[in-house]
Scaffold this active site. Sequence first.
Site, PDB file in Angstrom:
ATOM      1  N   ASP A  50      15.316 -15.835 -36.509  1.00 41.14           N
ATOM      2  CA  ASP A  50      16.335 -15.996 -35.475  1.00 41.14           C
ATOM      3  C   ASP A  50      16.391 -17.457 -35.021  1.00 41.14           C
ATOM      4  OD1 ASP A  50      17.925 -14.344 -33.144  1.00 41.14           O
ATOM      5  OD2 ASP A  50      16.897 -16.097 -32.319  1.00 41.14           O
ATOM      6  N   TYR A  55      19.531 -24.657 -30.836  1.00 40.34           N
ATOM      7  CA  TYR A  55      18.111 -24.975 -30.995  1.00 40.34           C
ATOM      8  C   TYR A  55      17.907 -26.306 -31.722  1.00 40.34           C
ATOM      9  CZ  TYR A  55      17.551 -19.953 -29.980  1.00 40.34           C
ATOM     10  OH  TYR A  55      17.614 -18.707 -29.431  1.00 40.34           O
ATOM     11  N   LYS A  84      23.714 -18.309 -33.860  1.00 36.14           N
ATOM     12  CA  LYS A  84      24.511 -18.010 -32.661  1.00 36.14           C
ATOM     13  C   LYS A  84      25.555 -19.089 -32.425  1.00 36.14           C
ATOM     14  CE  LYS A  84      20.232 -16.149 -30.807  1.00 36.14           C
ATOM     15  NZ  LYS A  84      19.243 -16.971 -31.499  1.00 36.14           N
ATOM     16  N   HIS A 117      27.882 -15.395 -27.134  1.00 33.34           N
ATOM     17  CA  HIS A 117      27.348 -15.201 -25.776  1.00 33.34           C
ATOM     18  C   HIS A 117      28.433 -14.851 -24.761  1.00 33.34           C
ATOM     19  CE1 HIS A 117      23.368 -16.860 -26.753  1.00 33.34           C
ATOM     20  NE2 HIS A 117      24.017 -17.746 -27.476  1.00 33.34           N
TER      21      HIS A 117
END
Length: 297
Positions: A50, A55, A84, A117
Amino acid sequence: MDAKGWCEKLNDGHVIPVLGFGTYAPEEVPKSETLEATKLAIDAGFRHIDSAHLYNNEKEVGQAIQSKIEDGTVKREDIFYTSKLWTTFLRPELVRKALENSLKNLQLDYVDLYIIHSPIAMKAMEKCKDAGLAKSIGVSNFNRRQLEMILNKPGLKYKPVCNQVECHPYLNQRKLLDFCKSKDIVLVAYSALGSQRPKIWVDQSSPVLLEDPVLCAMAKKYQRTPAQIALRYQLQRGVVVLAKSYNEKRIKENVQIFEFQLTSEDMKILDGLNQNFRYFQLKIAADHPEYPFADEY
């Protein structure tokens, strides 16, 4: 049963390994450590990785995956990779570009799961799935109302396969978990071991979950670590759980949660630790109308 073989079926027919390796690390951690830790995780048996654009480490995570494919440890189809979409790419015309950029950094042709999100841009996410760039699409930090909003959207082509949320014994998300199960949406737990980092998101005076006396006593009873108890707890509730560690010993320990089982009495005791306590409160977004944590669940 080990980390390689234990999977949960998704509502689109794909499967997700129930134990995932979380790759987030604060900025001060050298990117080379992400590369090495991801390799160690794959060697230890993790098959679900993940990460996210935010990140800032997808290049290193991709290099680790490639090196493990090249040395014959895994094939691409053995790895379940999650990325994501960050909130700066929510305009529909930016969604595919953002995913293509992640894929380029990763040196991959597709991601197994792409997560959003916010309730916006779902159509553009569906197009990424249609184009084969993402096998499955899911959401993160959605409350029940936001999930219902997506599920009731006219012309919805694909239901989100998962909702990735903070979940641990201090915040067991029981009501949200029951709701997700009723809609055939898998709950994925992040911060499953609690969190003291990063300072920007987490109040440093927060209780340390892995020092909880109940958890520690249970770890002693089963001759396991408190982290293994916290992770095993999620598995037995039907939650897909992400374990984050860059420490080789702990990475190996976290894969050993398939080797033991908690009794139903001990599961009830762990349920009793719930205090609806969040490490990640996203206070900077608290005034936003779609702030997810204002609702009960």
